[in-house]
Design a protein around this motif. Structure first.
Motif, PDB file in Angstrom:
ATOM      1  N   GLU A   1      31.965  13.489 -12.263  1.00  0.00           N
ATOM      2  CA  GLU A   1      32.746  14.693 -12.531  1.00  0.00           C
ATOM      3  C   GLU A   1      33.282  15.216 -11.221  1.00  0.00           C
ATOM      4  O   GLU A   1      32.568  15.263 -10.214  1.00  0.00           O
ATOM      5  CB  GLU A   1      31.881  15.754 -13.215  1.00  0.00           C
TER       6      GLU A   1
ATOM      7  N   GLN B   1      36.013  14.694 -16.000  1.00  0.00           N
ATOM      8  CA  GLN B   1      34.768  13.949 -16.103  1.00  0.00           C
ATOM      9  C   GLN B   1      35.040  12.671 -16.873  1.00  0.00           C
ATOM     10  O   GLN B   1      35.790  12.671 -17.857  1.00  0.00           O
ATOM     11  CB  GLN B   1      33.688  14.756 -16.823  1.00  0.00           C
TER      12      GLN B   1
ATOM     13  N   ASP C   1      37.651   9.364 -20.101  1.00  0.00           N
ATOM     14  CA  ASP C   1      36.819  10.448 -20.610  1.00  0.00           C
ATOM     15  C   ASP C   1      36.274  10.120 -22.001  1.00  0.00           C
ATOM     16  O   ASP C   1      36.548   9.051 -22.566  1.00  0.00           O
ATOM     17  CB  ASP C   1      37.577  11.781 -20.603  1.00  0.00           C
TER      18      ASP C   1
END
Length: 222
Positions: free
Chosen positions: A85, A90, A105
């Motif tokens: 992250e 992230q 993601d």
């Protein structure tokens, strides 16, 4: 990811090294071929130096990205396959080039982020991950009854070899952690292998719910 850490790191560094070596060899081969055909490469090198200097002044962001990426890899901040992250992004590291990293993601979206844009990097895939599972019980429920169900669920979880292999430390029932006007918050804490939190949480809650129902112990919301 998840095998030999040295192999994971090599899988991360080698593509970048391969790109650098390929560019260097291509330039060297081109100059050697030009020299073999009798071309004067001295002026070419001098001209390349001037052009390179000009590009350098106009490509400071590119230089910043390459240097930032070099130090991130030197620090072993992340490897291919790990989840990281940075800022509001992230995802799992899928690949990278000399200047950027590609993150996938949870929704399947691919984010390409320049190394120079990465700030503090949080790595979720190293060593162990902490997990706390809260259980909310309304006031009036005997503490011993609720605690007994939770401890029995922990024992059942530990007896499962497949689930026990995902734990770095055994689950620990820490007892009451908070009070509200309507309920008491009980909690279980455990250290797990990275990426195993969701499965262990689900398995522990499933056993707690089953045990509470059998013991006729009501649950509450937080």
């Amino acid at each position: 990811m998840g095998g030999d850490p040295r192999a994971d790191r090599l899988a991360t560094i080698l593509p970048a090294m391969r790109t650098v070596v390929l560019v260097a060899l291509s330039v060297t081969a081109a100059l050697s071929i030009a020299s073999a055909f009798g071309l004067q490469i001295g002026p070419l090198l001098a001209g390349a130096g001037v052009v390179g200097l000009t590009i350098g002044f106009g490509a400071q962001a590119l230089v910043r990205d390459v240097i930032a990426g070099f130090f991130l890899l030197l620090d072993d901040a992340f490897r291919v396959g790990e989840t990281i992250e940075s800022g509001n992004l992230q995802g799992q590291v899928e690949a990278f080039s000399l200047r950027s990293v590609r993150l996938r993601d949870d929704n399947g979206h691919m984010h390409t982020v320049a190394f120079g844009e990465l700030k503090a990097v949080t790595n979720f895939s190293r060593d162990w991950a902490g997990l706390e599972v809260p259980v909310y019980v309304p006031h009036g429920v005997p503490y011993a009854a609720a605690a007994g169900v939770i401890e029995a669920a922990i024992a059942e979880l530990e007896s499962d070899a497949a689930l026990s292999a995902l734990m770095v430390t055994p689950p620990k029932f820490v007892g009451p952690t908070a009070l509200s006007e309507t309920c008491v918050r009980l909690a279980v804490q455990v250290r797990t292998l990275p990426g195993s939190q969701a499965r262990l949480r689900s398995e522990l809650l499933r056993r707690i719910l089953s045990g509470m129902a059998e013991a006729h112990v009501p649950l509450s919301t937080g």
